[in-house]
Design an enzyme around this catalytic site. Structure first.
Site, PDB file in Angstrom:
ATOM      1  N   ASP A 143      40.597  44.204  30.097  1.00  0.00           N
ATOM      2  CA  ASP A 143      41.462  43.487  31.043  1.00  0.00           C
ATOM      3  C   ASP A 143      40.861  42.125  31.345  1.00  0.00           C
ATOM      4  O   ASP A 143      39.686  41.876  31.064  1.00  0.00           O
ATOM      5  CB  ASP A 143      41.644  44.289  32.335  1.00  0.00           C
ATOM      6  CG  ASP A 143      40.326  44.564  33.046  1.00  0.00           C
ATOM      7  OD1 ASP A 143      39.340  44.886  32.369  1.00  0.00           O
ATOM      8  OD2 ASP A 143      40.268  44.442  34.290  1.00  0.00           O
TER       9      ASP A 143
ATOM     10  N   GLU B  83      38.445  46.746  34.811  1.00  0.00           N
ATOM     11  CA  GLU B  83      37.135  46.292  35.315  1.00  0.00           C
ATOM     12  C   GLU B  83      37.258  45.165  36.319  1.00  0.00           C
ATOM     13  O   GLU B  83      36.538  45.105  37.318  1.00  0.00           O
ATOM     14  CB  GLU B  83      36.249  45.858  34.141  1.00  0.00           C
ATOM     15  CG  GLU B  83      34.785  45.674  34.526  1.00  0.00           C
ATOM     16  CD  GLU B  83      34.415  44.248  34.938  1.00  0.00           C
ATOM     17  OE1 GLU B  83      33.277  44.062  35.381  1.00  0.00           O
ATOM     18  OE2 GLU B  83      35.254  43.327  34.837  1.00  0.00           O
TER      19      GLU B  83
HETATM   20  C1  LIG Z   1      30.366  40.177  34.886  1.00  0.00           C
HETATM   21  C2  LIG Z   1      31.759  40.639  34.468  1.00  0.00           C
HETATM   22  N1  LIG Z   1      32.114  40.009  33.256  1.00  0.00           N
HETATM   23  C3  LIG Z   1      32.759  40.314  35.535  1.00  0.00           C
HETATM   24  O1  LIG Z   1      33.395  39.297  35.483  1.00  0.00           O
HETATM   25  N2  LIG Z   1      32.905  41.197  36.523  1.00  0.00           N
HETATM   26  C4  LIG Z   1      33.765  41.005  37.659  1.00  0.00           C
HETATM   27  C5  LIG Z   1      34.040  42.372  38.227  1.00  0.00           C
HETATM   28  C6  LIG Z   1      34.938  42.441  39.404  1.00  0.00           C
HETATM   29  C7  LIG Z   1      34.828  43.333  40.390  1.00  0.00           C
HETATM   30  N3  LIG Z   1      35.869  43.121  41.226  1.00  0.00           N
HETATM   31  C8  LIG Z   1      36.562  42.132  40.754  1.00  0.00           C
HETATM   32  N4  LIG Z   1      36.005  41.737  39.600  1.00  0.00           N
HETATM   33  C9  LIG Z   1      33.094  40.108  38.664  1.00  0.00           C
HETATM   34  O2  LIG Z   1      31.867  40.048  38.712  1.00  0.00           O
HETATM   35  O3  LIG Z   1      33.833  39.438  39.429  1.00  0.00           O
HETATM   36 ZN   LIG Z   2      35.279  39.098  34.562  1.00  0.00          ZN
HETATM   37 ZN   LIG Z   3      33.692  41.022  32.270  1.00  0.00          ZN
END
Ligand SMILES: C[C@H](N)C(=O)N[C@@H](Cc1c[nH]cn1)C(=O)O
Ligand SMILES: [Zn+2]
Ligand SMILES: [Zn+2]
Length: 479
Positions: free
Chosen positions: A103, A168
């Site tokens: 996603d 995610e």
């Molecule tokens: C590090 C990863 N690629 C990422 O972008 N994770 C998001 C996960 C997240 C959790 N809630 C909304 N998004 C982030 O770190 O923002």
């Molecule tokens: Zn991300």
């Molecule tokens: Zn990510």
């Protein structure tokens, strides 16, 4: 085939197939699998099916696991299935569990993209498109690495297990339960020796790194309602307690101009900084001025001191205000009093902060500030959280990944932490009981989540080679 011959052959194969790798990434980027907006839920489901087919094509056995429903505004919405797979079950080989996500964050050309976000475009050896680096490029990297072994007629040096989700970016809803209540009891993790995730970025633009820590995230929706509908400010202004004023008041009590979080006791359980840990930051290759310039910021906090910036990015919490739903964000002088507004903010949480404890501190603080405000309006706050994670980087698994990195990039990788969050990482660590490692493919200026997200062609192609070399190195670790 002898190792000295096999990896060079794989690398040659990868170099000969660059165009097909770009074409597959183009196909993946073209599916707008935005998980936070139910409008795109069908696309997320399509994305999971697409990935299942790609895994089948490399010979993996796969299944789509249902993880139930999500409730949004009282409506039940189907969650996208999780793609679970495995390839190889030779008991003499090590088994790696690979996790990635399919996603993406939302994106519109009108946000300031130079080209359509869901159309992968190459400019100056960079592949621009939403999800190019986060996380479709890295996920496809695994498929290409597997294919490269096949392409030169070699057996994979390890068995592989796959978990690819499509939620995610929206808190990985349903995934922890699938892992702990279904896959673990079914024995999915029994044969897993190592866990690898490629879903973060190098610290800078030239030096690779291997990552042993992530911040968690505690995300808040702060709702204030003053009326059942939006109101003409000329007609109703001066006669209602406005929801937006209350919300701005509350949001302005959270953090000061230097980024210090004002929530009572929020720093209390942050792991103390040890002398031994302090030293680790000195040797990290990070240039604050280049970092400042890359985002065209006017000035960096913490006096722009490298170690302080790294610590505040990796091991101290930070609070960000993200936006306000229901506010008149479109251009033009709209003269409306919003009836209901939802402020969105999050705290990146760190060891040893637990989400439940942080949520309670935030709720108590907001309720206290709300009482001080004395507004007659309706206020509600909800949260969704994921835990922070750290790992032992002295483990042979990390040494294997470092050998693979040296082979591809001819330099010693930095051992880094990451300021972002991958909520399932700690669950994978607990479910498998094994060492977990983050092996980033993209560069520090890829602008994930932002306008003009990109993946350098070099990072994509060398990243595929890195994954192939990593599989080889883990294959050599004692069983
Ligand atoms: C590090 C990863 N690629 C990422 O972008 N994770 C998001 C996960 C997240 C959790 N809630 C909304 N998004 C982030 O770190 O923002
Ligand atoms: Zn991300
Ligand atoms: Zn990510």
């Amino acid at each position: 085939m002898a190792a000295e011959k096999m990896l060079p052959q794989i690398f040659k194969f990868v170099d000969q197939n660059v165009e097909s790798y770009k074409a597959l990434l183009k196909e993946a980027v073209a599916i707008p699998s935005v998980s936070c907006d139910p409008k795109y839920r069908k696309e997320c489901i399509r994305m999971a099916h697409w990935m299942q087919n790609k895994l089948k094509e490399v010979g993996a056995s796969t299944e789509l696991r249902d993880v139930g429903f999500q409730t949004i505004d009282g409506n039940e919405i189907q969650l996208p299935p999780v793609v679970v797979g495995s390839l190889g079950n030779d008991p003499k080989k090590n088994t790696i569990c690979v996790y990635g996500h399919l996603d993406v964050q939302p994106a519109l050309k009108s946000d300031g993209w130079e080209s359509e976000p869901f159309e992968l475009v190459e400019r100056d050896n960079k592949l621009y498109g939403r999800g190019a680096t986060d996380d479709k490029g890295p996920v496809l990297g695994w498929l290409h690495a597997i294919n490269a072994y096949k392409g030169i007629g070699e057996e994979l040096p390890v068995n592989l297990k796959f978990i690819f989700e499509c939620m995610e970016e929206s808190g990985s809803e349903g995934l922890d339960e699938l892992l702990m209540e279904k896959l673990k009891p079914e024995g999915f993790f029994d044969t897993v020796d190592y866990v690898c995730i490629s879903d973060n970025y190098w610290l800078g633009t030239t030096k690779p790194c291997i990552t042993y820590g992530l911040r968690g995230i505690s995300y808040y929706f702060l709702e204030v309602e003053c009326a059942k509908m939006d109101l003409h400010s000329g007609v109703y202004g001066g006669t209602v307690h406005e929801a937006m004023s209350d919300l701005i008041y509350l949001m302005n009590t959270l953090v000061d101009k230097d980024g210090k979080i004002l929530i009572t006791d929020i720093y209390k359980s942050v792991a103390p900084l040890l002398e031994s840990e302090k030293k680790l930051y000195n040797s990290i290759d990070f240039d604050p001025e280049a970092y400042r310039k890359s985002i065209e910021a006017h000035k960096l906090p913490h006096n722009g001191v490298k170690e302080e910036l790294l610590m505040h990015r990796w091991r101290f919490p930070s609070l960000s205000l993200h936006g306000i739903e229901g506010a008149a964000f479109q251009p033009g002088a709209k003269t409306v009093i919003p009836g209901k507004v939802i402020g969105k903010f999050s705290i990146r949480i760190v060891p040893n902060q637990e989400p439940e404890e942080v949520e309670k501190l935030v709720f108590d603080y907001i309720h206290k500030k709300w009482a001080e405000r004395g507004s007659p309006n309706k206020m509600r706050i909800t949260a969704q959280s994921g835990r922070a994670w750290t790992e032992n980087p002295d483990h042979p698994h990390y040494q294997a990944a470092a050998r693979a990195t040296r082979l591809i990039y001819q330099t010693e990788p930095d051992m880094s932490r990451e300021g972002g969050s991958i909520p399932v990482t700690i669950t994978l660590q607990e479910a498998s009981g094994r060492n977990v490692l983050l092996l980033p493919m993209g560069a520090g200026d890829d602008m994930a989540h932002s306008q003009n997200e990109k993946l350098n062609v070099r990072n994509y192609i060398e990243g595929i080679k890195l994954f192939a070399a990593y599989l080889y190195e883990v294959g050599k670790l004692p069983k």
